[in-house]
Scaffold this motif. Structure first.
Motif, PDB file in Angstrom:
ATOM      1  N   ALA A 176       9.525  -4.965  -7.668  1.00 47.26           N
ATOM      2  CA  ALA A 176       8.284  -5.553  -7.156  1.00 47.26           C
ATOM      3  C   ALA A 176       7.583  -6.269  -8.297  1.00 47.26           C
ATOM      4  O   ALA A 176       7.731  -5.909  -9.471  1.00 47.26           O
ATOM      5  N   CYS A 177       6.812  -7.289  -7.949  1.00 46.45           N
ATOM      6  CA  CYS A 177       6.035  -7.967  -8.988  1.00 46.45           C
ATOM      7  C   CYS A 177       4.928  -7.029  -9.468  1.00 46.45           C
ATOM      8  O   CYS A 177       4.569  -6.057  -8.795  1.00 46.45           O
ATOM      9  N   ALA A 178       4.383  -7.339 -10.623  1.00 45.01           N
ATOM     10  CA  ALA A 178       3.380  -6.456 -11.225  1.00 45.01           C
ATOM     11  C   ALA A 178       2.155  -6.321 -10.322  1.00 45.01           C
ATOM     12  O   ALA A 178       1.593  -5.227 -10.182  1.00 45.01           O
ATOM     13  N   GLY A 179       1.746  -7.412  -9.678  1.00 45.98           N
ATOM     14  CA  GLY A 179       0.562  -7.353  -8.827  1.00 45.98           C
ATOM     15  C   GLY A 179       0.753  -6.438  -7.641  1.00 45.98           C
ATOM     16  O   GLY A 179      -0.124  -5.627  -7.312  1.00 45.98           O
ATOM     17  N   PHE A 238       2.937  -3.978  -7.389  1.00 48.88           N
ATOM     18  CA  PHE A 238       3.066  -2.604  -7.881  1.00 48.88           C
ATOM     19  C   PHE A 238       1.683  -2.026  -8.172  1.00 48.88           C
ATOM     20  O   PHE A 238       1.365  -0.898  -7.782  1.00 48.88           O
ATOM     21  N   ASP A 239       0.847  -2.804  -8.852  1.00 46.16           N
ATOM     22  CA  ASP A 239      -0.484  -2.309  -9.215  1.00 46.16           C
ATOM     23  C   ASP A 239      -1.314  -2.013  -7.972  1.00 46.16           C
ATOM     24  O   ASP A 239      -2.044  -1.010  -7.921  1.00 46.16           O
ATOM     25  N   ARG A 240      -1.221  -2.864  -6.956  1.00 48.04           N
ATOM     26  CA  ARG A 240      -1.991  -2.623  -5.725  1.00 48.04           C
ATOM     27  C   ARG A 240      -1.489  -1.377  -5.013  1.00 48.04           C
ATOM     28  O   ARG A 240      -2.281  -0.572  -4.519  1.00 48.04           O
ATOM     29  N   ALA A 241      -0.171  -1.205  -4.945  1.00 52.88           N
ATOM     30  CA  ALA A 241       0.375  -0.011  -4.293  1.00 52.88           C
ATOM     31  C   ALA A 241      -0.053   1.247  -5.036  1.00 52.88           C
ATOM     32  O   ALA A 241      -0.405   2.254  -4.416  1.00 52.88           O
ATOM     33  N   GLU A 242      -0.027   1.177  -6.350  1.00 54.55           N
ATOM     34  CA  GLU A 242      -0.426   2.337  -7.145  1.00 54.55           C
ATOM     35  C   GLU A 242      -1.905   2.645  -6.965  1.00 54.55           C
ATOM     36  O   GLU A 242      -2.315   3.803  -6.854  1.00 54.55           O
ATOM     37  N   ALA A 243      -2.731   1.601  -6.929  1.00 55.37           N
ATOM     38  CA  ALA A 243      -4.171   1.802  -6.782  1.00 55.37           C
ATOM     39  C   ALA A 243      -4.523   2.391  -5.424  1.00 55.37           C
ATOM     40  O   ALA A 243      -5.477   3.167  -5.299  1.00 55.37           O
ATOM     41  N   ASP A 244      -3.765   2.047  -4.390  1.00 55.69           N
ATOM     42  CA  ASP A 244      -4.064   2.513  -3.033  1.00 55.69           C
ATOM     43  C   ASP A 244      -3.490   3.900  -2.745  1.00 55.69           C
ATOM     44  O   ASP A 244      -3.816   4.497  -1.717  1.00 55.69           O
ATOM     45  N   ALA A 245      -2.634   4.396  -3.622  1.00 60.05           N
ATOM     46  CA  ALA A 245      -1.926   5.652  -3.337  1.00 60.05           C
ATOM     47  C   ALA A 245      -2.725   6.862  -3.806  1.00 60.05           C
ATOM     48  O   ALA A 245      -3.564   6.784  -4.697  1.00 60.05           O
ATOM     49  N   ASP A 246      -2.453   7.995  -3.186  1.00 57.44           N
ATOM     50  CA  ASP A 246      -2.949   9.289  -3.645  1.00 57.44           C
ATOM     51  C   ASP A 246      -1.790   9.932  -4.397  1.00 57.44           C
ATOM     52  O   ASP A 246      -0.921  10.570  -3.804  1.00 57.44           O
TER      53      ASP A 246
END
Length: 378
Positions: A27-30, A32-40
């Motif tokens: 995945a692109c960095a953006g 990945f970062d959004r998925a990580e930020a939205d995850a618990d």
């Protein structure tokens, strides 16, 4: 999902994490970062701890010293020695130990919160003129003139959830003499002249009278940056969540009256505070514990104190820690560790040495009738 290589990890949903060989996608960095930020997020797997130990160098000294601190937070540095808080009171340790005397701090009943036991702690000003004796996870403290033994300021942060944090207190060096920052309520810090006890930061912070500057935050341990311009704060806010802050002391002392009520949030750590923290340099702080919620990994997250972002992390450190000239020094269960944050690796270890105080690259362990000191070559 930790890969076992340092702190590298893959981001997986729970269903994929349960598979023996989940399919991974790039995945692109953006994204990945959004998925990580939205995850618990929680951790699975084991990190790799990098150890590149070499000889510590520096200088060791051991001297007889029949002085016993009350606990691991009751030894503090002086310009040419150390100060200990003992059952008999304060004792200056340079050459021959010099008793200063008892300190009048109101007694508090024994207490324990989440494994943290109420007890005394000791802090000293950079010039060695003053000490603060406080009760961690308690209400009271006192600032003492070490020349006379007189109390110059009685400290009281009131009792609203005081048992949840270490007592917030720190000394700042100022041109006219040392200042002391201390909590005067669960959600309020003030600055005092250490010599006279004069309040220097009078202001209104109540929700009823000044809602714009009301701060719903429980202050904890304070750590000044190397220059003293910024104050690193360990504390929490409801629900509860650990929220380390960076407070602009320079602006506060220059006249920005409500700077403490508008600190910069450095992380959001669910149920996690009262962890060791240290300054690596004027812009970088080390927060012990990796993750967003308990249970956290043993290790350190590096945070940019000016930009509210994580700039690195590495597994391993667990214990009281200090920063000095770009390195991180940790008193771990097995002994004394030196870590290089840039490499994320341990670069030195001394088994059995467990210092509890630091002064400009010199570390001290006091117990069993001896004072053992290691001084870095840096």
């Amino acid at each position: 999902m930790l890969t076992g290589v340092a702190t590298r990890y893959d981001l997986l949903c729970e269903a994929c994490a349960d598979l023996d060989a989940p399919e991974l996608l790039d995945a692109c960095a953006g994204c990945f970062d959004r998925a990580e930020a939205d995850a618990d997020l929680g951790w699975r797997g084991t990190p790799g701890i990098l150890r590149h130990d070499r000889d510590l160098g520096g200088a060791w000294t051991t001297t007889a010293c029949p002085v016993t601190p009350l606990n691991d937070h009751c030894l503090a540095p002086l310009p040419d020695g150390w100060l200990a808080l003992t059952a008999e009171g304060l004792v200056e340790i340079g050459g021959e130990p010099r008793p200063i005397g008892p300190v009048d701090v109101p007694p508090e009943p024994p207490g324990e919160w989440a494994g943290h036991v109420r007890g005394p702690a000791l802090y000293t000003s950079g010039d060695g003129r003053f000490a603060a004796v406080v009760t961690d996870y308690g209400r009271y403290g006192a600032v003492v003139d070490l020349a006379s033994g007189a109390v110059t300021l009685a400290l009281d942060r009131q009792d609203y959830h005081a048992d949840t944090t270490r007592f917030p207190v720190a000394f700042l060096d100022a041109g006219a003499g040392p200042l002391v920052v201390a909590a005067t309520g669960w959600n309020r810090l003030d600055v005092f002249d250490a010599a006279t006890g004069r309040l220097l930061t009078d202001r209104v912070t109540s929700h009823e009278e000044n809602p714009e500057h009301y701060f719903d935050y429980f202050f904890g341990a304070l750590r000044p940056s190397p220059s003293g311009r910024v104050l690193l704060v360990d504390g929490w806010a409801w629900h509860p969540v650990g929220v380390p802050l960076a407070l602009d002391c320079e602006a506060w002392l220059a006249g920005e009256r409500h700077a403490p009520e508008h600190g910069r949030m450095l992380a959001d750590r669910g149920y996690c505070w009262n962890r060791p923290m240290a300054w690596i340099d004027e812009n970088t702080v080390a927060l012990q514990g990796i993750g967003e919620d308990e249970p956290m990994l043993d290790g350190v997250e590096l945070r940019d104190a000016g930009a509210d972002r994580r700039i690195g992390m590495f597994a391993g450190p667990a214990g009281q820690m200090w920063g000095h000239r770009g390195l991180l020094y940790v008193t771990a269960e097995a002994g004394f560790e030196v870590w290089d944050p840039a490499a994320g690796a341990r670069i030195g270890f001394a088994a059995g040495f467990r210092p509890t105080a630091h002064r400009d690259g010199t570390f001290a362990e006091l117990g069993n009738d001896r004072l053992r000191i290691w001084s870095s070559a840096r």
